[in-house]
Motif scaffolding. Structure first.
Motif, PDB file in Angstrom:
ATOM      1  N   LYS A   1      70.875 -20.746  -6.221  1.00  0.00           N
ATOM      2  CA  LYS A   1      71.421 -20.091  -7.464  1.00  0.00           C
ATOM      3  C   LYS A   1      70.499 -20.037  -8.678  1.00  0.00           C
ATOM      4  N   LYS A   2      70.025 -21.447  -8.911  1.00  0.00           N
ATOM      5  CA  LYS A   2      68.901 -21.566  -9.711  1.00  0.00           C
ATOM      6  C   LYS A   2      67.575 -20.862  -9.452  1.00  0.00           C
ATOM      7  N   LEU A   3      67.193 -20.692  -8.400  1.00  0.00           N
ATOM      8  CA  LEU A   3      66.226 -20.098  -7.687  1.00  0.00           C
ATOM      9  C   LEU A   3      66.179 -18.485  -8.053  1.00  0.00           C
ATOM     10  N   THR A   4      67.406 -17.988  -7.881  1.00  0.00           N
ATOM     11  CA  THR A   4      67.804 -16.423  -8.298  1.00  0.00           C
ATOM     12  C   THR A   4      67.634 -16.433  -9.642  1.00  0.00           C
ATOM     13  N   ARG A   5      68.227 -17.358 -10.565  1.00  0.00           N
ATOM     14  CA  ARG A   5      68.135 -17.163 -11.763  1.00  0.00           C
ATOM     15  C   ARG A   5      66.648 -17.130 -12.342  1.00  0.00           C
ATOM     16  N   THR A   6      65.786 -18.109 -11.836  1.00  0.00           N
ATOM     17  CA  THR A   6      64.211 -18.287 -12.321  1.00  0.00           C
ATOM     18  C   THR A   6      63.692 -16.743 -11.644  1.00  0.00           C
ATOM     19  N   VAL A   7      63.790 -16.195 -10.611  1.00  0.00           N
ATOM     20  CA  VAL A   7      63.181 -15.179 -10.063  1.00  0.00           C
ATOM     21  C   VAL A   7      63.618 -13.794 -10.854  1.00  0.00           C
ATOM     22  N   THR A   8      64.952 -13.799 -11.270  1.00  0.00           N
ATOM     23  CA  THR A   8      65.251 -12.736 -11.899  1.00  0.00           C
ATOM     24  C   THR A   8      64.878 -12.510 -13.360  1.00  0.00           C
ATOM     25  N   MET A   9      64.996 -13.648 -13.904  1.00  0.00           N
ATOM     26  CA  MET A   9      64.500 -13.687 -15.417  1.00  0.00           C
ATOM     27  C   MET A   9      62.773 -13.289 -15.345  1.00  0.00           C
ATOM     28  N   VAL A  10      62.009 -14.012 -14.490  1.00  0.00           N
ATOM     29  CA  VAL A  10      60.709 -13.471 -14.270  1.00  0.00           C
ATOM     30  C   VAL A  10      60.554 -12.058 -13.976  1.00  0.00           C
ATOM     31  N   LYS A  11      61.334 -11.456 -13.366  1.00  0.00           N
ATOM     32  CA  LYS A  11      61.285  -9.957 -12.959  1.00  0.00           C
ATOM     33  C   LYS A  11      61.492  -9.126 -13.906  1.00  0.00           C
TER      34      LYS A  11
ATOM     35  N   GLY B   1      61.345  -9.937 -17.016  1.00  0.00           N
ATOM     36  CA  GLY B   1      60.220 -10.126 -18.267  1.00  0.00           C
ATOM     37  C   GLY B   1      58.565  -9.101 -18.009  1.00  0.00           C
ATOM     38  N   GLY B   2      59.031  -8.583 -16.570  1.00  0.00           N
ATOM     39  CA  GLY B   2      57.917  -7.626 -16.438  1.00  0.00           C
ATOM     40  C   GLY B   2      56.543  -8.235 -16.677  1.00  0.00           C
ATOM     41  N   LYS B   3      56.189  -9.470 -16.616  1.00  0.00           N
ATOM     42  CA  LYS B   3      54.761  -9.881 -17.045  1.00  0.00           C
ATOM     43  C   LYS B   3      53.912 -10.371 -15.788  1.00  0.00           C
ATOM     44  N   ILE B   4      55.139 -10.971 -14.465  1.00  0.00           N
ATOM     45  CA  ILE B   4      54.341 -11.911 -13.592  1.00  0.00           C
ATOM     46  C   ILE B   4      54.981 -11.384 -12.326  1.00  0.00           C
TER      47      ILE B   4
END
Length: 587
Positions: free
Chosen positions: A305-315, A317-320
């Motif tokens: 669940k936390k991994l999903t949160r991280t990947v989603t936030m990064v995606k 953001g459109g930077k990484i």
């Protein structure tokens, strides 16, 4: 002594960090020549090059990807020059060391574990007295008997000299991947990974690392990959390094990191989304499995669940860009469970999804418990599994079929809009699409041959036609859009039958030149002359409102004309469209 440190890299663009640390640590007492090759180079060519260097000692850095080819080279070298001293080191020979000494009698010494100090001490012993009995962390031979000396204590990494200041490396920095460490060790205990064996994490001197990065960038390095097993284990350390790289990076440089996503705090991601320039960072994230029981069996702590949160936030953001890894074949994960793992992770839509197969690495806890789970695996490197008690070899074949088309049709991003439509609107799940297409691909022998870009489009159409997929005209329209948008120059041929005859095309071009606003303000602002438009554009008809789908995700059956303009100056493609109802009919 004439000393050569060598290795066989997987690809030419790779560089070996280990042999550079050995060279840096041994200087100035010993002068070491570096000699890198690839596993694709003929063994004879490698041997010829090494013999010409007239070495006294040759050391090889050994890994699962190069050990088999390295052994061929070693055996030839020893036949040509029996007095040549051959030393092996690296993760592949650090474990089951006695067996390696038995398997390769041509080897004189094996350096076990961390090698900088051990290798230098060994060279000193060879140079002065040839008495190696006091050298810690080596395997050696005493009148034919194999002896193993215990490993020494871990090094203080802050005292290690830089491995990046060799003049001979500088001309190649811009063409190859540069690897860098800021730490050694891993805080986790995943039983399939060698990093789980070393206890604790040790750090290099931060200011030395920063100076190395400045030096590398100044001398042309473009891709710098951090090999830390968990770069973000210390939030303050990671933030400091991220800030440094943001502040001091040079244009065109890319930094790659291995990230543990479920421990990354939202404020760190918010900082990166706000401060990091687009494309500067790339994250590699090992998911491996979303099966909680499987993760428990391999002592892998993961909060999906936390991994999903991280990947989603990064995606968002459109930077990484993010590269997510899966491993097929972990304990008690059968075909059905792996299918769920795949769909769970694909749902995150990573820029790249790497599907790998479990390798039973020497020294790992999982290899030691292989019998418990019914594993069968290759005797030789890379020790890939051939099955276990819940995953048959037939299942592995099917997953390999998925891997093949996943690489070509998702990771290479040749037709993103098309694949997104297929996995979300046509097939029950993403895995169903890749599995069915992969099986079709394999059965036709396409896995054994090369492919041009047009072939990939033709083969997808063939598969969808074979499956009797509905709304094939919609899919073909998306494929045309993807094909155009990924071209830098106007293609000379197409994989489809052109929509318009010459007279119709001429009629349409005249309308666009007369009233360019039909295609929108952006097209009108180009102020294209007839010659440029005809030379650098293509017209095609699609069965739906392409602009509405791209902007809103809505399929509205209303035929459109698309104009792909291939800008010869900026070498980019822009696609414009209008509804056929907005056009004057041909007389």
């Amino acid at each position: 002594m004439n000393i050569v440190c060598s290795t066989l890299n997987a690809k030419y663009i790779h560089t070996n960090l280990a042999i550079r640390y050995l060279k840096a640590y041994a200087e100035p007492d010993f002068k070491i020549t570096l000699a890198e090759y690839t596993i694709k180079d003929p063994a004879m060519n490698i041997v010829i090059d090494l013999i010409r260097k007239e070495p006294t000692v040759v050391g090889f850095s050994c890994y699962i990807w190069n050990i088999e080819e390295t052994m061929k080279v070693i055996k030839m070298l020893k036949k040509i020059n029996p007095s040549l001293i051959i030393v092996l080191g690296g993760p592949e020979v650090t474990y089951d060391t006695f067996l390696w000494m038995e398997k390769i009698p041509e080897v004189d010494f094996i350096v076990i574990g961390e090698g900088e100090e051990t290798f230098k001490q060994l060279l000193t012993a060879i140079h002065k007295s040839k008495d190696c009995t006091t050298v810690s962390g080596i395997a050696w031979r005493n009148n034919g008997e194999i002896m193993i000396n215990p490993q020494r204590n871990k090094l203080d990494l802050k005292t290690l000299p830089s491995p990046f200041r060799f003049e001979e490396d500088l001309p190649h920095l811009s063409k190859r991947v540069t690897y860098i460490e800021t730490s050694r060790g891993c805080p986790f205990s995943c039983q399939f990974c060698l990093s789980s064996i070393e206890v604790g994490v040790r750090y290099f001197d931060r200011e030395k690392v920063k100076n190395d990065i400045r030096f590398l960038m100044k001398n042309g390095a473009k891709t710098i990959k951090f090999v830390d097993r968990t770069f973000n284990i210390s939030r303050s350390y990671a933030l400091e390094m991220f800030q440094f790289l943001i502040d001091e990076h040079l244009p065109g440089t890319v930094f790659q990191f291995e990230i543990t996503a479920d421990i990354m705090r939202p404020e760190v991601i918010e900082f990166l989304n706000k401060k990091a320039p687009p494309g500067l960072f790339r994250f590699e994230i090992g998911v491996q499995s979303t099966n909680d029981y499987t993760n428990e069996l391999v002592m892998r702590k993961q909060n999906f669940k936390k991994l999903t949160r991280t990947v989603t936030m990064v995606k968002e953001g459109g930077k990484i860009a993010q590269h997510l890894d899966l491993i097929a074949g972990l304990p008690e994960e059968d075909y059905t469970s792996f299918q769920k793992t795949f769909n769970d992770v694909f749902q995150l839509r990573p820029e790249e999804l790497q599907l790998g197969f479990l390798k039973m690495l020497r020294g790992t806890g999982l290899r030691n418990r292989a019998e418990e789970y019914g594993y069968i695996f290759m005797d030789d490197a890379p020790y890939e599994i051939l099955g276990n008690r819940v995953l048959s070899f037939a299942d592995i074949i099917k997953i390999k079929q998925v891997e093949d088309v996943l690489e070509k049709y998702w990771n290479d991003h040749r037709m993103d809009h098309t694949i997104e439509y297929l996995v979300s609107r046509v097939f029950p799940t993403p895995f169903d699409f890749f599995q069915q297409f992969g099986t079709y691909w394999d059965e036709r022998g396409w896995a054994k041959i090369g492919h041009q870009l047009d072939d990939l489009f033709k083969r997808l159409i063939a598969f969808l036609t074979y499956k009797g997929v509905k709304d094939l005209d919609i899919i073909e329209g998306l494929m045309k859009y993807d094909y155009f948008i990924n071209q830098k120059y106007k293609p000379r041929k197409s994989w489809w039958s052109t929509s318009y005859l010459k007279t119709k095309r001429t009629h349409l071009y005249k309308q666009f030149l007369k009233t360019p606003t039909i295609l929108g303000k952006e097209f009108a602002n180009l102020n294209l002359q007839e010659k440029s438009l005809l030379k650098h554009s293509l017209l095609e008809e699609v069965a739906f409102d392409i602009k509405k789908y791209i902007n809103e995700g809505i399929i509205e059956r209303s035929p459109s004309c698309i104009v792909a303009y291939f800008d010869p100056i900026q070498t980019k493609t822009t696609i414009f469209s209008c509804q056929l109802t907005d056009l004057e009919p041909a007389k």
